[in-house]
Design a protein around this motif. Sequence first.
Motif, mmCIF file in Angstrom:
data_model
loop_
_atom_site.group_PDB
_atom_site.id
_atom_site.type_symbol
_atom_site.label_atom_id
_atom_site.label_comp_id
_atom_site.label_asym_id
_atom_site.label_seq_id
_atom_site.Cartn_x
_atom_site.Cartn_y
_atom_site.Cartn_z
ATOM 1 N N VAL A 99 0.820 -1.214 0.000
ATOM 2 C CA VAL A 99 0.000 0.000 0.000
ATOM 3 C C VAL A 99 0.859 1.271 0.000
ATOM 4 O O VAL A 99 0.516 2.261 -0.658
ATOM 5 N N GLY A 100 1.977 1.271 0.712
ATOM 6 C CA GLY A 100 2.840 2.452 0.732
ATOM 7 C C GLY A 100 3.463 2.724 -0.623
ATOM 8 O O GLY A 100 3.507 3.869 -1.092
ATOM 9 N N SER A 101 3.930 1.670 -1.285
ATOM 10 C CA SER A 101 4.529 1.834 -2.604
ATOM 11 C C SER A 101 3.483 2.214 -3.637
ATOM 12 O O SER A 101 3.743 3.033 -4.529
ATOM 13 N N ALA A 102 2.298 1.609 -3.559
ATOM 14 C CA ALA A 102 1.212 1.971 -4.465
ATOM 15 C C ALA A 102 0.824 3.428 -4.270
ATOM 16 O O ALA A 102 0.573 4.164 -5.244
ATOM 17 N N GLU A 103 0.798 3.867 -3.009
ATOM 18 C CA GLU A 103 0.516 5.276 -2.719
ATOM 19 C C GLU A 103 1.547 6.180 -3.377
ATOM 20 O O GLU A 103 1.208 7.222 -3.962
ATOM 21 N N ILE A 158 7.887 -3.488 -6.849
ATOM 22 C CA ILE A 158 7.543 -3.093 -8.216
ATOM 23 C C ILE A 158 6.996 -1.672 -8.271
ATOM 24 O O ILE A 158 7.437 -0.849 -9.086
ATOM 25 N N TRP A 159 6.019 -1.363 -7.422
ATOM 26 C CA TRP A 159 5.389 -0.036 -7.498
ATOM 27 C C TRP A 159 6.345 1.055 -7.049
ATOM 28 O O TRP A 159 6.289 2.170 -7.569
ATOM 29 N N ILE A 206 3.390 -12.866 -0.662
ATOM 30 C CA ILE A 206 4.370 -12.828 -1.742
ATOM 31 C C ILE A 206 3.972 -11.811 -2.804
ATOM 32 O O ILE A 206 4.802 -11.032 -3.291
ATOM 33 N N VAL A 207 2.685 -11.806 -3.167
ATOM 34 C CA VAL A 207 2.215 -10.890 -4.213
ATOM 35 C C VAL A 207 2.421 -9.433 -3.797
ATOM 36 O O VAL A 207 2.947 -8.622 -4.567
ATOM 37 N N THR A 208 2.029 -9.111 -2.593
ATOM 38 C CA THR A 208 2.132 -7.711 -2.166
ATOM 39 C C THR A 208 3.571 -7.333 -1.802
ATOM 40 O O THR A 208 3.936 -6.162 -1.891
#
Length: 450
Positions: free
Chosen positions: A104-108, A176-177, A168-170
Motif C-alpha cells: 500500500v505504501g509503494s502503491a501510494e 515493483i510499485w 508474496i504478491v504484495t
Amino acid sequence: MTDTTTNAPADRARTTELGPVGRFLKATEIDTRMLGMVGALLLIWVGLQVISSLRLGVNPFEFDSRTFLTARNLWNLSVQASAVAIMATGMVLVIVMRNIDLSVGSAEGLIGMVMGFAQVHFLVKAVGLELGNPWIWALALAIGIALGLMIGALQGFVIAYMEVPAFIVTLGGLLIWRGAAWWVTSGQTIAPLDATFQLMGGGPQGAIGATWSWIVGLVACLAVVFLLLRGRQQRKRFKFPLRPVWAEALLGAVTCGVILGAIWIANSYPWPIGIVRRYAEANGITIPEGGLFIAHGIAIPVLIAVAVGIVMTFVTNRTRFGRYVFAIGGNPEAANLAGINTRWITMKVFMIMGVLAAISAAVSSARLNSATNSLGTLDELLVIAAAVIGGTSLAGGSGTVAGAMLGALLMQSLQSGMVLLNIDTPLQNIVVGLVLVVAVWLDTLYRKRV
C-alpha cells in the motif's frame, strides 16, 4: 409496549454477580477493547504533554504553544493521521480475510507520482488545459483512482485466481510499485501541484472555517441522536433487549461532547499572522490592534477520512459484501461451501484497497504540494499497525473500521510526539515496531480469553 423485552431470572442473576464496572459496561454495551484503546490514546497524550513540558521547563497544565496538547499540534495531528486512517479502513477488510497487503505504501507513492505528473505535465502540455483549469484536479484524481483500482485488481486476481499467497504478491508489489514511481519522472520531484488539488491536503485554505465547522458538528450530533433512536426502534421491532434509557442518553452525550470538543479545538487554531495579513490586504480588511483571529476549522483531509470511514463502516456492517468478507475470514471452507464466490470477493477487497491508496496518495501529495519518490515510504507498516492496534485480528474474522481509524490516530500521535521530542528516526522506527509486536501479543491474549 414497554422498553424491556426480556426479564429472564438467569440474566438478572448474572447481572447481580457483576461489579459496578461490569454492570455499567453491560448496560452501555461498550466494546472493552475500544475503551482500552481510548484510554491508551489519552495516556499517550498526557505522557507526551508532561514530557514535552518538562523538556521546556514549563508547567504541563499551562499548555504552552511548544508542548504536545495544543490546538495547533492536535490540528496538525489530525491532518497527518488522515492518509493512514483512510488506508487502514481498507486494511481491515484485507486482514479480516486472513490476507495482508505490504504494497500500500509503494502503491501510494506510484499513484501520487502519476497524479502529480498528470497535473504538471500531461494535462497541461499534452491535453492542452490551461493552468488553474478546474478540470485539472478532477481529472488527475480520476486518473489516480483508476490506477489504484487497476493495481488492486491485478494483485487481487493473482492472489484469488492464480492462488499465489498475498504475502508474496504484495511483497513483490512493494518493490515493483516503488520502482515504477521512480521511472515516472526518473526520481525527480514534481511541484507545485494544482491550487485546487492542494485543498485536499489541508492548510489555511484547505479547511472549512469556524462557521461551517460548527454546522458540521451540529449535524453530526443530530445524526448521532437519530442513529440511537433508530437503533432503539429496531431493537423494539425485533424484540431484542434494550439498553437502559440512561445508557442511551450517556452514549449520546459523550459522543456529541467529543464531536463538539474536536470542533472547538479545530476552531482554536488560528491562521498564521503572515497569511492573515495578506488575506486582510487582499480583501480590504483593517487588522485591529489586538490582531485578526481567523480560525482554521476542520481540515478537508479530515473530512475526507471521516467520510471514507462512514462509507467503509456501512459497507462492512450493512451490506451483503461486508457479511461475506467476515464469513470468509471466519471460515473460508464453510463460506465456499455456502456458495460464496470467495475468489471474486477477495479480488474486490484488494480493488477497494487500491482505491483507498489512491485517495491517500491525493491527500498526502496535496499536503506536501509535491509528488516525490519517497511518498508513502513505510506507510504499509503504519497502516497494518493501525488496523491491528484497532482490534483487527491477524487470525481473521474480526475487526472494526472505527478501531482502525483510532489506531491510526494512536500511531500518528506516537510519531508526532517523538518528532516534537527530537527523537531520531531510527529510534522512532524501533518504537513503532515494538508497538506493533505488543499489539499482536495483546490480541493473542484477548482471543485466548474469549
